[in-house]
Design an enzyme around this catalytic site. Structure first.
Site, PDB file in Angstrom:
ATOM      1  N   GLY A  89       0.834  -1.207   0.000  1.00 34.17           N
ATOM      2  CA  GLY A  89       0.000   0.000   0.000  1.00 34.17           C
ATOM      3  C   GLY A  89       0.866   1.252   0.000  1.00 34.17           C
ATOM      4  O   GLY A  89       0.650   2.188  -0.791  1.00 34.17           O
ATOM      5  N   THR A 110       7.644  -4.881   5.131  1.00 33.78           N
ATOM      6  CA  THR A 110       6.346  -5.453   5.505  1.00 33.78           C
ATOM      7  C   THR A 110       6.588  -6.843   6.084  1.00 33.78           C
ATOM      8  O   THR A 110       7.436  -7.586   5.557  1.00 33.78           O
ATOM      9  CB  THR A 110       5.375  -5.575   4.314  1.00 33.78           C
ATOM     10  OG1 THR A 110       4.331  -6.501   4.646  1.00 33.78           O
ATOM     11  CG2 THR A 110       6.038  -6.073   3.035  1.00 33.78           C
ATOM     12  N   ASP A 112       4.686  -9.167   5.687  1.00 34.33           N
ATOM     13  CA  ASP A 112       4.082 -10.135   4.752  1.00 34.33           C
ATOM     14  C   ASP A 112       5.080 -10.669   3.718  1.00 34.33           C
ATOM     15  O   ASP A 112       4.845 -11.713   3.125  1.00 34.33           O
ATOM     16  CB  ASP A 112       2.900  -9.497   4.013  1.00 34.33           C
ATOM     17  CG  ASP A 112       1.854  -8.956   4.972  1.00 34.33           C
ATOM     18  OD1 ASP A 112       1.783  -9.456   6.106  1.00 34.33           O
ATOM     19  OD2 ASP A 112       1.121  -8.028   4.589  1.00 34.33           O
ATOM     20  N   ARG A 156      -1.662 -11.207   5.135  1.00 36.17           N
ATOM     21  CA  ARG A 156      -2.634 -10.662   4.181  1.00 36.17           C
ATOM     22  C   ARG A 156      -2.952 -11.722   3.126  1.00 36.17           C
ATOM     23  O   ARG A 156      -3.346 -12.814   3.504  1.00 36.17           O
ATOM     24  CB  ARG A 156      -2.104  -9.370   3.551  1.00 36.17           C
ATOM     25  CG  ARG A 156      -3.186  -8.371   3.223  1.00 36.17           C
ATOM     26  CD  ARG A 156      -2.619  -7.104   2.662  1.00 36.17           C
ATOM     27  NE  ARG A 156      -2.034  -6.261   3.692  1.00 36.17           N
ATOM     28  CZ  ARG A 156      -2.708  -5.368   4.409  1.00 36.17           C
ATOM     29  NH1 ARG A 156      -3.991  -5.218   4.210  1.00 36.17           N
ATOM     30  NH2 ARG A 156      -2.110  -4.637   5.316  1.00 36.17           N
ATOM     31  N   LYS A 198       3.654 -40.091  14.790  1.00 36.60           N
ATOM     32  CA  LYS A 198       3.951 -38.810  15.439  1.00 36.60           C
ATOM     33  C   LYS A 198       3.082 -38.629  16.674  1.00 36.60           C
ATOM     34  O   LYS A 198       1.971 -39.154  16.751  1.00 36.60           O
ATOM     35  CB  LYS A 198       3.677 -37.666  14.453  1.00 36.60           C
ATOM     36  CG  LYS A 198       4.630 -37.657  13.287  1.00 36.60           C
ATOM     37  CD  LYS A 198       4.657 -36.291  12.642  1.00 36.60           C
ATOM     38  CE  LYS A 198       5.726 -36.253  11.578  1.00 36.60           C
ATOM     39  NZ  LYS A 198       6.029 -34.909  11.131  1.00 36.60           N
TER      40      LYS A 198
HETATM   41  O1  F6P Z   1       0.455  -5.989   6.113  1.00 36.92           O
HETATM   42  C1  F6P Z   1       0.828  -6.325   7.408  1.00 36.92           C
HETATM   43  C2  F6P Z   1      -0.333  -6.891   8.161  1.00 36.92           C
HETATM   44  O2  F6P Z   1       0.083  -7.217   9.471  1.00 36.92           O
HETATM   45  C3  F6P Z   1      -0.990  -8.110   7.504  1.00 36.92           C
HETATM   46  O3  F6P Z   1      -0.284  -9.298   7.729  1.00 36.92           O
HETATM   47  C4  F6P Z   1      -2.352  -8.079   8.148  1.00 36.92           C
HETATM   48  O4  F6P Z   1      -3.324  -8.709   7.350  1.00 36.92           O
HETATM   49  C5  F6P Z   1      -2.624  -6.603   8.258  1.00 36.92           C
HETATM   50  O5  F6P Z   1      -1.375  -5.951   8.254  1.00 36.92           O
HETATM   51  C6  F6P Z   1      -3.383  -6.219   9.486  1.00 36.92           C
HETATM   52  O6  F6P Z   1      -3.715  -4.888   9.358  1.00 36.92           O
HETATM   53  P1  F6P Z   1      -4.465  -4.068  10.487  1.00 36.92           P
HETATM   54  O7  F6P Z   1      -3.519  -3.946  11.640  1.00 36.92           O
HETATM   55  O8  F6P Z   1      -4.758  -2.760   9.861  1.00 36.92           O
HETATM   56  O9  F6P Z   1      -5.656  -4.864  10.863  1.00 36.92           O
END
Ligand code: F6P
Length: 308
Positions: A89, A110, A112, A156, A198
């Site tokens: 973003g 990020t 992610d 995400r 396991k």
């Molecule tokens: O992009 C980073 C992240 O932590 C994603 O993994 C997650 O989906 C999102 O941000 C959460 O965003 P928010 O804190 O705005 O809910």
């Protein structure tokens, strides 16, 4: 991100720049929230997660009016280079500013790790370490009680966090958005783990997967008796963010911060700095904005072999 802020400030000053911090991300750019930063202002922050400047999810910045206000502030403050630390973003926003002529440089950051222009992004390794700590603990209980567990991690729409944490944590099942699966298959894979001798069976699920923690909780709730075992579900959520950055992230933030200043000093705008094949490289923002780097399919195949 704090390691990157610290490096931008200190390397920037060392190279003769005056450095201002924009507070609260794009909302602060629109509102003109600039703050002069000196070397002491960024002291004692390299070990902190998050960002000392604050950030926001800013809807107004997605509008033409919002972007125009941001550009007006950049001009009024006579900003020679704007460094944007963030993920998809943020970097799409950075490209939108660049398209309108602003002197912008991005830093790949990020948890992610879904951004082109960097093999690994700031925050991702620390977030994986946090997930690993949870997985290791869950495994202890799983083995003690012969129980199946499911842990959902963030990411995400990307499965990268789940994939790497799943491999490094020795999970039996990994569920990611990039690879189709279904609840019956997941249940079968968990059961087969017991059948192979396991004492635990752990599934890690990316939040962006079609069958996420909610969907699988519902499925196992409805079918637990028929399947012959129940599943305890843990959603890590925001616990994964905000941890103290590890050595890798501190170094990455520092190197990318310094590289962004070098790009600004040489007038190379419209790029993002990231780590590619072990080296700090610049990639055009245009090639990064609006695209999503998929998780490594080769790693998924490896994970399946390792789960035997
Ligand atoms: O992009 C980073 C992240 O932590 C994603 O993994 C997650 O989906 C999102 O941000 C959460 O965003 P928010 O804190 O705005 O809910």
């Amino acid at each position: 991100m704090n390691a990157a802020i610290r490096a931008v400030v200190r390397v920037g000053i060392a190279r003769g720049f005056e450095v201002l911090g924009v507070q609260h991300g794009y909302a602060g750019l629109i509102g003109g929230e600039f703050r002069a930063l000196g070397p002491r202002d960024v002291g004692g922050i390299i070990q902190l997660g998050g960002t000392v400047l604050g950030t926001t999810r800013c809807e107004e910045f997605k509008t033409e009016a919002g972007r125009t206000r941001a550009l007006d502030h950049l001009q009024a403050q006579r900003i020679a280079g704007l460094i944007v630390i963030g993920g998809n973003g943020s970097q799409t926003g950075a490209w939108e500013l660049r398209r309108r002529g602003a002197p912008v440089i991005g830093i790949a950051s990020t948890i992610d790790n879904d951004l082109y222009g960097s093999d690994v992004t700031i925050g991702c390794m620390t977030a994986i370490d946090v997930a690993l700590e949870a997985i290791d603990r869950l495994k202890v209980t799983a083995s003690s009680l012969d129980r199946a567990f499911l842990v959902e991690v963030m990411g995400r729409k990307s499965g990268h966090l789940a994939l790497v944490a799943g491999i490094a944590g020795g999970c039996e099942v990994i569920v990611i958005p990039e690879i189709e699966t279904d609840p019956e298959t997941i249940a079968r894979q968990l059961r087969e783990a017991y059948e192979r001798g396991k004492r635990h069976a752990l599934a890690i699920v990316a939040e962006g997967a079609r069958y996420d923690a909610d969907a699988l909780t519902q499925f196992f709730g409805e079918h637990g008796e028929r399947l012959g075992f129940d599943l305890r579900v843990t959603r890590l959520g925001h616990v994964q963010r905000g941890g103290a950055p590890g050595a890798f992230d501190r170094m990455l933030g520092t190197q990318l911060g310094a590289a962004a200043v070098a790009a600004a000093a040489d007038g190379r705008f419209g790029v993002i700095v990231g780590l590619c094949n072990g080296k700090v490289e610049e990639t055009p923002l245009q090639d990064v904005a609006g695209r999503m780097k998929p998780a490594d399919a080769g790693l998924f195949e490896l994970a399946q072999m390792l789960a035997m």
